[in-house]
Motif scaffolding. Structure first.
Motif, PDB file in Angstrom:
ATOM      1  N   ARG A 258      -7.761 -12.711 -14.604  1.00 50.58           N
ATOM      2  CA  ARG A 258      -7.809 -13.368 -13.300  1.00 50.58           C
ATOM      3  C   ARG A 258      -9.243 -13.590 -12.850  1.00 50.58           C
ATOM      4  N   LEU A 259     -10.056 -12.571 -12.948  1.00 47.38           N
ATOM      5  CA  LEU A 259     -11.448 -12.686 -12.515  1.00 47.38           C
ATOM      6  C   LEU A 259     -12.209 -13.701 -13.359  1.00 47.38           C
ATOM      7  N   ALA A 260     -11.946 -13.708 -14.664  1.00 47.91           N
ATOM      8  CA  ALA A 260     -12.639 -14.650 -15.548  1.00 47.91           C
ATOM      9  C   ALA A 260     -12.234 -16.086 -15.254  1.00 47.91           C
ATOM     10  N   ILE A 261     -10.945 -16.322 -15.014  1.00 46.27           N
ATOM     11  CA  ILE A 261     -10.465 -17.671 -14.720  1.00 46.27           C
ATOM     12  C   ILE A 261     -10.991 -18.135 -13.363  1.00 46.27           C
ATOM     13  N   GLN A 262     -10.924 -17.274 -12.355  1.00 45.55           N
ATOM     14  CA  GLN A 262     -11.481 -17.614 -11.048  1.00 45.55           C
ATOM     15  C   GLN A 262     -12.971 -17.932 -11.156  1.00 45.55           C
ATOM     16  N   ASP A 263     -13.686 -17.135 -11.912  1.00 45.60           N
ATOM     17  CA  ASP A 263     -15.116 -17.340 -12.109  1.00 45.60           C
ATOM     18  C   ASP A 263     -15.395 -18.700 -12.736  1.00 45.60           C
ATOM     19  N   ASN A 264     -14.594 -19.039 -13.736  1.00 45.42           N
ATOM     20  CA  ASN A 264     -14.768 -20.306 -14.438  1.00 45.42           C
ATOM     21  C   ASN A 264     -14.579 -21.482 -13.496  1.00 45.42           C
ATOM     22  N   ILE A 265     -13.502 -21.439 -12.712  1.00 46.36           N
ATOM     23  CA  ILE A 265     -13.238 -22.525 -11.766  1.00 46.36           C
ATOM     24  C   ILE A 265     -14.309 -22.596 -10.684  1.00 46.36           C
ATOM     25  N   ASN A 266     -14.672 -21.439 -10.141  1.00 46.76           N
ATOM     26  CA  ASN A 266     -15.656 -21.402  -9.065  1.00 46.76           C
ATOM     27  C   ASN A 266     -17.032 -21.860  -9.519  1.00 46.76           C
ATOM     28  N   THR A 267     -17.414 -21.495 -10.724  1.00 45.27           N
ATOM     29  CA  THR A 267     -18.748 -21.876 -11.211  1.00 45.27           C
ATOM     30  C   THR A 267     -18.876 -23.368 -11.329  1.00 45.27           C
ATOM     31  N   TYR A 268     -17.824 -24.044 -11.790  1.00 42.71           N
ATOM     32  CA  TYR A 268     -17.907 -25.503 -11.909  1.00 42.71           C
ATOM     33  C   TYR A 268     -17.823 -26.185 -10.549  1.00 42.71           C
ATOM     34  N   TYR A 269     -16.887 -25.771  -9.717  1.00 37.81           N
ATOM     35  CA  TYR A 269     -16.623 -26.484  -8.453  1.00 37.81           C
ATOM     36  C   TYR A 269     -17.432 -25.952  -7.275  1.00 37.81           C
TER      37      TYR A 269
END
Length: 272
Positions: A258-269
């Motif tokens: 969950r943290l990795a996926i959230q991080d991935n989305i947040n870093t791009y957007y």
């Protein structure tokens, strides 16, 4: 660490890979490239002559130059949001008047400087039916709420197993019951909902990485068969909002994932 659509080093061997490559969601809609094999993000119809065009990527981002050229001086509407999971579960809308917007007079709709699909809250939707839903499941949604009512997400027939808009943010709505409280942001926000099969009251809801208190309601056993991104499948309860990403797992994703996926989305957007 995360770089645009890429997860660096998460796939083993030190190489670069994409979110879908590393985490294998059941459905993956996104206005950027999140799979190494994806070629298109959306299919767009332009208002001037009703011609349609697949819009792919420029690097890891939506190909805005191609979209601008195609919709120069006119409006553009999304007919298909392509599933990048590899399962070919595309969200579509054949009815022209119900297709959400991506361009207005040649200008790409955007949130926080990135392209976004706009549901008008009147008659817009993108849908996929005939899905194989499960409990537990985990959902990630990147949206920007404009209106204050409507439902979107997963459904079983017209029974809601997804999200409900409110005066502040959104909440979970499942099996005929609303589960609170609402999230708090009337702006771009990353939602994450995790159901469970271990205990009906052990569900989790997050906004921008912060947990929204579970008030102990029993969430029920309803699973999903459809996804409707801007309304209920019965053509009611439309949502006026922007959407940039919707990613679904037929699994109870771990805290690490969950943290990795959230991080991935947040870093791009650049959400929070």
């Amino acid at each position: 660490r995360y770089n645009s659509g890429l997860v660096i080093g998460a796939g083993g061997g030190g190489g670069a890979s994409y979110l879908v490559d590393d985490f294998a969601p059941y459905i993956a809609y996104d206005l950027r490239k999140i799979s190494s094999t994806a070629t298109n993000s959306i299919r767009v119809r332009r208002l001037s002559d009703n011609n349609e065009l697949d819009i792919g990527f420029n690097g890891d981002s939506l190909d805005e130059a191609a979209l601008n050229t195609f919709c120069s001086g006119t409006d553009g509407f999304v007919t298909t949001f392509y599933d990048q999971s590899g399962n070919s579960l595309n969200a579509v809308m054949a009815t022209a008047s119900s297709q959400p917007r991506i361009c207005l007079n040649g200008v790409i709709d955007s949130v926080n400087g990135k392209p976004a699909i706009l549901g008008d809250g009147v008659n817009d939707s993108l849908r996929k039916t005939g899905l194989t839903g499960s409990r537990p499941n985990t959902q990630f949604v990147l949206y920007d709420k404009v209106g204050t009512s409507g439902y979107f997400g997963t459904f079983n027939g017209n029974s809601i197993a997804g999200f409900s808009l409110g005066a502040t943010g959104s909440r979970i709505y499942q099996n005929g019951g609303a589960f609170g409280p609402y999230s708090t942001l009337n702006t771009q926000a990353l939602l994450m909902f995790k159901s469970t099969e271990l205990s009906d009251s052990d569900w989790k809801y997050y906004e921008n990485g912060n947990v929204i208190t579970n008030s102990g309601q029993t969430i029920g056993t309803l699973t999903y068969a459809n996804i409707s991104l801007f309304d209920r499948p019965a053509n009611t309860s439309r949502c006026n909002m922007y959407m940039q990403s919707y990613i679904m797992f037929n699994s109870d994703e771990s805290t690490t994932n969950r943290l990795a996926i959230q991080d991935n989305i947040n870093t791009y957007y650049s959400i929070y």
